[in-house]
Design an enzyme around this catalytic site. Structure first.
Site, PDB file in Angstrom:
ATOM      1  N   LEU A  36       0.841  -1.205   0.000  1.00 55.36           N
ATOM      2  CA  LEU A  36       0.000   0.000   0.000  1.00 55.36           C
ATOM      3  C   LEU A  36       0.872   1.250   0.000  1.00 55.36           C
ATOM      4  CD1 LEU A  36      -2.970  -1.014   2.355  1.00 55.36           C
ATOM      5  CD2 LEU A  36      -2.853  -1.117  -0.148  1.00 55.36           C
ATOM      6  N   ASP A  60       5.704  -5.958   2.322  1.00 50.83           N
ATOM      7  CA  ASP A  60       6.680  -5.497   1.334  1.00 50.83           C
ATOM      8  C   ASP A  60       7.301  -6.709   0.639  1.00 50.83           C
ATOM      9  OD1 ASP A  60       8.866  -4.393   0.046  1.00 50.83           O
ATOM     10  OD2 ASP A  60       9.481  -3.159   1.742  1.00 50.83           O
ATOM     11  N   ILE A  61       7.312  -6.721  -0.677  1.00 52.19           N
ATOM     12  CA  ILE A  61       7.916  -7.873  -1.376  1.00 52.19           C
ATOM     13  C   ILE A  61       9.429  -7.926  -1.158  1.00 52.19           C
ATOM     14  CG2 ILE A  61       6.107  -8.077  -3.144  1.00 52.19           C
ATOM     15  CD1 ILE A  61       8.233  -6.827  -5.137  1.00 52.19           C
ATOM     16  N   THR A 125       7.461  -5.505 -18.869  1.00 48.28           N
ATOM     17  CA  THR A 125       6.878  -4.402 -19.642  1.00 48.28           C
ATOM     18  C   THR A 125       7.562  -4.259 -21.003  1.00 48.28           C
ATOM     19  OG1 THR A 125       6.834  -1.973 -19.747  1.00 48.28           O
ATOM     20  CG2 THR A 125       8.382  -2.916 -18.203  1.00 48.28           C
ATOM     21  N   ASP A 126       6.845  -3.688 -21.956  1.00 44.07           N
ATOM     22  CA  ASP A 126       7.461  -3.436 -23.272  1.00 44.07           C
ATOM     23  C   ASP A 126       8.571  -2.393 -23.174  1.00 44.07           C
ATOM     24  OD1 ASP A 126       5.914  -1.123 -22.892  1.00 44.07           O
ATOM     25  OD2 ASP A 126       4.966  -1.186 -24.871  1.00 44.07           O
ATOM     26  N   GLU A 127       8.620  -1.654 -22.048  1.00 43.63           N
ATOM     27  CA  GLU A 127       9.615  -0.593 -21.939  1.00 43.63           C
ATOM     28  C   GLU A 127      11.037  -1.142 -21.823  1.00 43.63           C
ATOM     29  OE1 GLU A 127       8.446   2.746 -19.574  1.00 43.63           O
ATOM     30  OE2 GLU A 127       6.321   2.330 -19.861  1.00 43.63           O
ATOM     31  N   TYR A 149      13.226   3.336 -14.360  1.00 48.51           N
ATOM     32  CA  TYR A 149      12.104   2.406 -14.220  1.00 48.51           C
ATOM     33  C   TYR A 149      12.303   1.210 -15.148  1.00 48.51           C
ATOM     34  CZ  TYR A 149       7.603   0.283 -15.373  1.00 48.51           C
ATOM     35  OH  TYR A 149       6.611  -0.630 -15.639  1.00 48.51           O
ATOM     36  N   LYS A 153      13.026  -2.776 -14.288  1.00 45.84           N
ATOM     37  CA  LYS A 153      12.126  -3.845 -14.754  1.00 45.84           C
ATOM     38  C   LYS A 153      12.895  -4.854 -15.623  1.00 45.84           C
ATOM     39  CE  LYS A 153       8.258  -4.279 -14.316  1.00 45.84           C
ATOM     40  NZ  LYS A 153       7.480  -4.993 -13.254  1.00 45.84           N
ATOM     41  N   ARG A 272      10.099  15.107 -21.029  1.00 43.03           N
ATOM     42  CA  ARG A 272      10.690  14.158 -20.059  1.00 43.03           C
ATOM     43  C   ARG A 272      12.138  13.897 -20.470  1.00 43.03           C
ATOM     44  NH1 ARG A 272       7.530   8.553 -19.796  1.00 43.03           N
ATOM     45  NH2 ARG A 272       6.322   9.591 -18.177  1.00 43.03           N
TER      46      ARG A 272
HETATM   47  P1  NAD Z   1       0.555   0.591  -9.839  1.00 40.28           P
HETATM   48  O1  NAD Z   1       1.618   1.593  -9.570  1.00 40.28           O
HETATM   49  O2  NAD Z   1      -0.841   1.035 -10.108  1.00 40.28           O
HETATM   50  O3  NAD Z   1       0.478  -0.463  -8.634  1.00 40.28           O
HETATM   51  C1  NAD Z   1       1.622  -1.007  -8.032  1.00 40.28           C
HETATM   52  C2  NAD Z   1       1.162  -1.740  -6.784  1.00 40.28           C
HETATM   53  O4  NAD Z   1       2.332  -2.353  -6.176  1.00 40.28           O
HETATM   54  C3  NAD Z   1       0.549  -0.822  -5.715  1.00 40.28           C
HETATM   55  O5  NAD Z   1      -0.597  -1.413  -5.172  1.00 40.28           O
HETATM   56  C4  NAD Z   1       1.645  -0.711  -4.662  1.00 40.28           C
HETATM   57  O6  NAD Z   1       1.145  -0.487  -3.353  1.00 40.28           O
HETATM   58  C5  NAD Z   1       2.320  -2.068  -4.792  1.00 40.28           C
HETATM   59  N1  NAD Z   1       3.723  -2.052  -4.314  1.00 40.28           N
HETATM   60  C6  NAD Z   1       4.686  -1.158  -4.650  1.00 40.28           C
HETATM   61  N2  NAD Z   1       5.820  -1.463  -4.001  1.00 40.28           N
HETATM   62  C7  NAD Z   1       5.586  -2.590  -3.283  1.00 40.28           C
HETATM   63  C8  NAD Z   1       6.366  -3.400  -2.427  1.00 40.28           C
HETATM   64  N3  NAD Z   1       7.650  -3.111  -2.172  1.00 40.28           N
HETATM   65  N4  NAD Z   1       5.790  -4.492  -1.855  1.00 40.28           N
HETATM   66  C9  NAD Z   1       4.482  -4.789  -2.077  1.00 40.28           C
HETATM   67  N5  NAD Z   1       3.698  -4.046  -2.860  1.00 40.28           N
HETATM   68  C10 NAD Z   1       4.229  -2.961  -3.465  1.00 40.28           C
HETATM   69  O7  NAD Z   1       1.121  -0.294 -11.059  1.00 40.28           O
HETATM   70  P2  NAD Z   1       0.393  -0.902 -12.329  1.00 40.28           P
HETATM   71  O8  NAD Z   1       0.300   0.129 -13.380  1.00 40.28           O
HETATM   72  O9  NAD Z   1      -0.817  -1.624 -11.898  1.00 40.28           O
HETATM   73  O10 NAD Z   1       1.495  -1.959 -12.806  1.00 40.28           O
HETATM   74  C11 NAD Z   1       1.510  -3.275 -12.266  1.00 40.28           C
HETATM   75  C12 NAD Z   1       2.656  -4.052 -12.886  1.00 40.28           C
HETATM   76  O11 NAD Z   1       2.512  -4.100 -14.307  1.00 40.28           O
HETATM   77  C13 NAD Z   1       4.039  -3.440 -12.626  1.00 40.28           C
HETATM   78  O12 NAD Z   1       4.947  -4.492 -12.398  1.00 40.28           O
HETATM   79  C14 NAD Z   1       4.359  -2.716 -13.919  1.00 40.28           C
HETATM   80  O13 NAD Z   1       5.751  -2.629 -14.120  1.00 40.28           O
HETATM   81  C15 NAD Z   1       3.706  -3.629 -14.938  1.00 40.28           C
HETATM   82  N6  NAD Z   1       3.275  -2.979 -16.181  1.00 40.28           N
HETATM   83  C16 NAD Z   1       2.494  -1.859 -16.138  1.00 40.28           C
HETATM   84  C17 NAD Z   1       2.047  -1.296 -17.317  1.00 40.28           C
HETATM   85  C18 NAD Z   1       1.158  -0.083 -17.312  1.00 40.28           C
HETATM   86  O14 NAD Z   1       0.876   0.465 -18.380  1.00 40.28           O
HETATM   87  N7  NAD Z   1       0.653   0.369 -16.171  1.00 40.28           N
HETATM   88  C19 NAD Z   1       2.434  -1.859 -18.554  1.00 40.28           C
HETATM   89  C20 NAD Z   1       3.226  -3.011 -18.556  1.00 40.28           C
HETATM   90  C21 NAD Z   1       3.644  -3.564 -17.364  1.00 40.28           C
HETATM   91  P1  TYD Z   2       2.967   7.460 -18.869  1.00 40.69           P
HETATM   92  O1  TYD Z   2       1.510   7.317 -18.660  1.00 40.69           O
HETATM   93  O2  TYD Z   2       3.812   8.051 -17.787  1.00 40.69           O
HETATM   94  O3  TYD Z   2       3.497   6.009 -19.287  1.00 40.69           O
HETATM   95  P2  TYD Z   2       4.971   5.570 -19.833  1.00 40.69           P
HETATM   96  O4  TYD Z   2       5.913   6.684 -19.701  1.00 40.69           O
HETATM   97  O5  TYD Z   2       5.298   4.447 -18.907  1.00 40.69           O
HETATM   98  O6  TYD Z   2       4.742   5.150 -21.242  1.00 40.69           O
HETATM   99  O7  TYD Z   2       3.205   8.318 -20.188  1.00 40.69           O
HETATM  100  C1  TYD Z   2       2.647   7.928 -21.431  1.00 40.69           C
HETATM  101  C2  TYD Z   2       3.093   8.935 -22.472  1.00 40.69           C
HETATM  102  O8  TYD Z   2       2.520  10.218 -22.140  1.00 40.69           O
HETATM  103  C3  TYD Z   2       4.593   9.136 -22.505  1.00 40.69           C
HETATM  104  O9  TYD Z   2       5.016   9.352 -23.847  1.00 40.69           O
HETATM  105  C4  TYD Z   2       4.815  10.398 -21.701  1.00 40.69           C
HETATM  106  C5  TYD Z   2       3.555  11.202 -21.972  1.00 40.69           C
HETATM  107  N1  TYD Z   2       3.139  12.112 -20.871  1.00 40.69           N
HETATM  108  C6  TYD Z   2       2.885  13.454 -21.145  1.00 40.69           C
HETATM  109  O10 TYD Z   2       2.981  13.926 -22.280  1.00 40.69           O
HETATM  110  N2  TYD Z   2       2.519  14.251 -20.094  1.00 40.69           N
HETATM  111  C7  TYD Z   2       2.404  13.790 -18.827  1.00 40.69           C
HETATM  112  O11 TYD Z   2       2.082  14.579 -17.906  1.00 40.69           O
HETATM  113  C8  TYD Z   2       2.657  12.404 -18.568  1.00 40.69           C
HETATM  114  C9  TYD Z   2       2.560  11.849 -17.172  1.00 40.69           C
HETATM  115  C10 TYD Z   2       3.025  11.600 -19.634  1.00 40.69           C
END
Ligand code: NAD
Ligand code: TYD
Length: 333
Positions: A36, A60-61, A125-127, A149, A153, A272
């Site tokens: 959380l 915490d993981i 992630t694709d990143e 980040y 990952k 960024r």
């Molecule tokens: P989020 O930031 O919404 O949620 C992350 C969750 O992890 C939160 O509930 C947080 O409390 C918990 N957390 C953080 N540190 C922790 C710790 N040390 N121990 C236990 N819990 C912890 O993230 P999300 O967008 O739901 O992403 C989830 C996963 O999917 C991540 O691994 C992210 O890298 C991956 N991912 C996300 C996206 C995206 O577009 N959001 C795309 C590809 C992969």
């Molecule tokens: P984001 O949602 O942070 O995801 P990621 O960087 O992991 O792809 O950003 C998505 C795209 O939007 C990215 O190209 C950065 C851009 N962006 C903005 O232009 N303005 C913003 O305030 C944020 C947070 C992201």
């Protein structure tokens, strides 16, 4: 019963997967382990309180004690969603990303190895591929992460693989593209722009707005993860993309137009650092297993915008305190 641990289940994608898991798999006993952090939100899981096949453990993981407590009673299968996830925050301070995304994954892998789990699904992630000027990344492509980040990952992704190659741990690795949908923390671009627009605040678009992301509706991602688990091969990586490449400017204009807000709310701001220009995935490997994204972008974005418009009580309390401090400092507003 299959005993399943879902880390990060109080976050955006994790909470969707928890709901999906409990409705789709009648024989799953689900434990959520979540620290959380600012991004974790108990409201994302509150409707599950009292569910007979669901348990929540705050922890915490990166703490072996917390992980062992969550694994009490045994474990068959683990999904590691827990992570620090915001690129901009990682650029400001990478430490928490190394600790959770890398060391936390190591801690889970060690605990899983000690218990001989049947499946360890690492949510990557694709990143990790870095910026892709042309074509689409395949699972065999070199990893070239370009910010703290994505680098943390990538480290976790390969560390998980090493536990397969070295110890035979049945590890499955998914690399999804940008997710969107309800309950995403409003620092990520879509929920940030939707909620700002709803409040007639500026939409801060980075650089020239031409960066491209491939948008995946979150429930399509959940379905793909089941395919990875049930039809995938241990040690393999699976790309999961939405097939919806969009430039950031297109998304911004779509949000403003859908909400009938003036284009004047668009505000170009400083780019960024090291901003990846484009991500794009070749998903033929998971498509060959029978998965395909089901949500057209126009439908998904409409549903997402409507959700934020009618769930102000979810996001308005978030956009206060620490959030506002971060927002003002980051955007210099
Ligand atoms: P989020 O930031 O919404 O949620 C992350 C969750 O992890 C939160 O509930 C947080 O409390 C918990 N957390 C953080 N540190 C922790 C710790 N040390 N121990 C236990 N819990 C912890 O993230 P999300 O967008 O739901 O992403 C989830 C996963 O999917 C991540 O691994 C992210 O890298 C991956 N991912 C996300 C996206 C995206 O577009 N959001 C795309 C590809 C992969
Ligand atoms: P984001 O949602 O942070 O995801 P990621 O960087 O992991 O792809 O950003 C998505 C795209 O939007 C990215 O190209 C950065 C851009 N962006 C903005 O232009 N303005 C913003 O305030 C944020 C947070 C992201």
């Amino acid at each position: 019963m299959t005993r399943v641990l879902i880390t990060g289940g109080a976050g955006f994608i994790g909470s969707h997967y928890v709901h999906h898991a409990l409705t789709t798999h009648d024989d799953w006993q689900v434990t959520v382990l979540d620290k959380l952090t600012y991004a974790g939100n108990p409201a994302n899981l509150e409707d599950l309180e009292g569910h007979p096949r669901y348990r929540f453990v705050r922890g915490d993981i990166a703490s072996r004690g917390d992980v062992d407590a969550a694994l009490e009673g045994g474990i068959d299968c683990l999904f590691n969603f827990a992570a620090e996830t915001h690129v901009d925050r990682s650029i400001g301070d990478a430490e928490g990303f190394i600790r959770t995304d890398v060391y936390g994954t190591y801690t889970l892998l060690e605990a899983a190895r000690a218990r001989e789990v049947k499946a360890f699904v690492q949510i990557s992630t694709d990143e990790v591929y870095g910026s892709v000027a042309q074509g689409r990344s395949r699972e065999t492509d070199a990893l070239m992460p370009r910010n703290p980040y994505s680098a943390s990952k990538a480290a976790a992704d390969r560390l998980a693989y090493s536990y397969f190659a070295t110890y035979g741990l049945p590890v499955f690795i998914s690399r999804a593209s940008n997710n969107y949908g309800p309950r995403q923390y409003p620092e990520k671009v879509i929920p940030l722009f939707v909620t700002n627009a709803l409040e007639d605040q500026p939409l801060p678009l980075y650089g020239d707005g031409q960066n491209v992301r491939d948008w995946l509706y979150v429930t399509d991602h959940c379905e793909a993860l089941d395919v990875v688990l049930l039809k995938g091969t241990p040690g393999e990586v699976y790309n999961i993309g939405g097939g919806n490449e969009r430039r950031n400017i297109e998304i911004t204009e779509l949000i403003l137009d859908t909400l009938r807000k003036p284009r004047a709310l668009l505000r170009y701001v400083q780019d960024r650092l090291g901003h990846d220009r484009r991500y794009a995935l070749d998903c033929s490997k998971i498509r060959a297993l029978g998965w395909t994204p089901r949500t057209p972008f126009e439908q998904g974005i409409d549903r997402t915008i409507s959700w934020y418009a009618s769930n102000r009580s979810w996001w308005q309390p978030i956009k206060t305190g620490e959030y506002l401090e971060y927002y003002r400092k980051h955007y210099r507003l």
